[in-house]
Design a protein around this motif. Structure first.
Motif, short mmCIF file in Angstrom:
data_model
loop_
_atom_site.label_atom_id
_atom_site.label_comp_id
_atom_site.label_asym_id
_atom_site.label_seq_id
_atom_site.Cartn_x
_atom_site.Cartn_y
_atom_site.Cartn_z
N ALA A 50 4.77 -8.36 -1.33
CA ALA A 50 4.92 -7.06 -1.98
C ALA A 50 6.39 -6.64 -2.11
O ALA A 50 6.82 -6.18 -3.17
CB ALA A 50 4.14 -6.00 -1.22
N GLY A 54 8.36 -6.41 -5.55
CA GLY A 54 8.84 -5.08 -5.91
C GLY A 54 10.32 -5.09 -6.25
O GLY A 54 10.73 -4.53 -7.27
N LEU A 58 11.37 -4.77 -10.12
CA LEU A 58 12.14 -3.59 -10.46
C LEU A 58 13.55 -3.97 -10.89
O LEU A 58 14.15 -3.34 -11.75
CB LEU A 58 12.20 -2.63 -9.26
CG LEU A 58 12.61 -1.19 -9.53
CD1 LEU A 58 11.73 -0.57 -10.62
CD2 LEU A 58 12.57 -0.37 -8.27
N TYR A 125 1.63 0.20 -1.83
CA TYR A 125 2.34 -0.06 -3.08
C TYR A 125 3.53 0.88 -3.23
O TYR A 125 4.61 0.46 -3.67
CB TYR A 125 1.39 0.09 -4.28
CG TYR A 125 0.27 -0.91 -4.25
CD1 TYR A 125 0.45 -2.19 -4.76
CD2 TYR A 125 -0.96 -0.59 -3.70
CE1 TYR A 125 -0.58 -3.12 -4.73
CE2 TYR A 125 -1.99 -1.51 -3.66
CZ TYR A 125 -1.80 -2.77 -4.17
OH TYR A 125 -2.81 -3.69 -4.13
N VAL A 129 6.50 -1.69 -2.68
CA VAL A 129 6.91 -2.08 -4.04
C VAL A 129 7.88 -1.08 -4.64
O VAL A 129 9.03 -1.38 -4.93
CB VAL A 129 5.67 -2.26 -4.95
CG1 VAL A 129 6.11 -2.63 -6.36
CG2 VAL A 129 4.74 -3.34 -4.39
N LEU A 130 7.42 0.15 -4.80
CA LEU A 130 8.24 1.15 -5.50
C LEU A 130 9.40 1.65 -4.65
O LEU A 130 10.56 1.62 -5.07
CB LEU A 130 7.37 2.32 -5.94
CG LEU A 130 8.10 3.42 -6.72
CD1 LEU A 130 8.70 2.85 -8.00
CD2 LEU A 130 7.15 4.55 -7.05
N GLY A 133 11.73 -1.22 -3.42
CA GLY A 133 12.34 -1.78 -4.62
C GLY A 133 13.43 -0.89 -5.16
O GLY A 133 14.51 -1.35 -5.55
#
Length: 199
Positions: A50, A54, A58, A125, A129-130, A133
Motif C-alpha cells: 500500500a 501510494g 501519487l 487507504y 496510500v493517500l 503518499g
C-alpha cells in the motif's frame, strides 16, 4: 536524508500505533501466542504494497499535474490534524483492550482475518496510500528515504507488538497506558499537520 527517513519513521509509527481493529487483533493474538508470525507478515506485506503503491502512484500524478501537490498537502495537513484530534479524544476517554480467550485460529483463517481487518478498513487507504503518499512526495527526490522510514516503522511495530505482546499484557490492560500513547500521537500528528499546511 537521515532526517527525512526519521520523519518517515516517526510518521509511520504515529499512524500505525493508533488503536484500531488490526492492532487490537494482533495484540490479542500476541498475548495468546497464537498464529503471530502469519499475522505479522500479512500486516507487513500489506503495508509495503500500500505505501509503495501510494507513493509511486501519487508521484506519477504529481509529475503530470504538479498543481495537485498543494491541494494534496492542504487535504493531507487537515487529515493529520483531524487524526491528531481523534487521538486526543481517545486519550481523553481511554479504554483497555479486550484480550479475552476465544476459539483457536488456523494459519489460513488468521491470514484471512488480518487481510479483512486491513484491506476492508477505509482508514488504511487514507493512511497508507493517500496520507503517506502525500507527505512522502512533499520531500521530492528524497521521498523514498521517507518511505524507508515508514517501512522500518512497520517492521518494528508489527514484530514488536506481535512478539512482545505477552510482556505488554499488564501495561495495556490499563486505560492509562493508551492515554499516554494517544496523547503523544495527538501532539506529533498535530505538529506534522500544521507543518504540512505551512509547507
Amino acid at each position: 536524508m537521515f532526517q527525512v527517513a526519521l520523519t518517515g519513521l516517526l510518521t509511520g509509527l504515529a499512524l500505525i500505533i493508533a488503536v484500531g481493529a488490526q492492532n487490537a487483533f494482533l495484540l490479542r493474538q500476541g498475548i495468546r501466542g497464537e498464529q503471530v508470525l502469519p499475522i505479522v507478515l500479512t500486516c507487513l506485506v500489506s503495508d509495503v504494497v500500500a505505501i509503495t503503491a501510494g507513493v509511486a502512484g501519487l508521484g506519477v500524478v504529481l509529475e503530470r499535474w504538479p498543481s495537485v501537490l498543494p491541494v494534496a498537502q492542504v487535504l493531507g495537513g487537515l487529515y493529520l490534524i483531524a487524526f491528531g484530534l481523534h487521538a486526543a479524544m481517545r486519550a481523553w476517554r481511554p479504554t483497555a483492550l479486550d484480550t479475552g480467550e476465544g476459539t483457536t485460529l488456523t494459519p489460513g483463517r488468521a491470514v484471512l482475518l488480518t487481510l479483512a481487518l486491513t484491506w476492508l478498513n477505509p482508514h488504511f487507504y487514507l493512511d497508507a496510500v493517500l496520507m503517506l503518499g502525500t507527505v512522502a512526495n512533499s520531500f521530492g527526490d528524497d521521498r523514498w528515504w521517507f518511505v524507508s522510514g515508514t517501512l522500518v516503522a512497520s517492521v518494528l511495530w508489527f514484530f514488536g507488538l506481535g512478539f512482545g505482546a505477552r510482556l505488554l499484557r499488564g501495561v495495556f490492560s490499563r486505560p492509562s497506558a493508551w492515554r499516554v500513547l494517544d496523547s503523544g500521537i495527538a501532539v506529533f500528528m498535530g505538529v506534522l499537520g500544521v507543518g504540512l499546511l505551512a509547507h
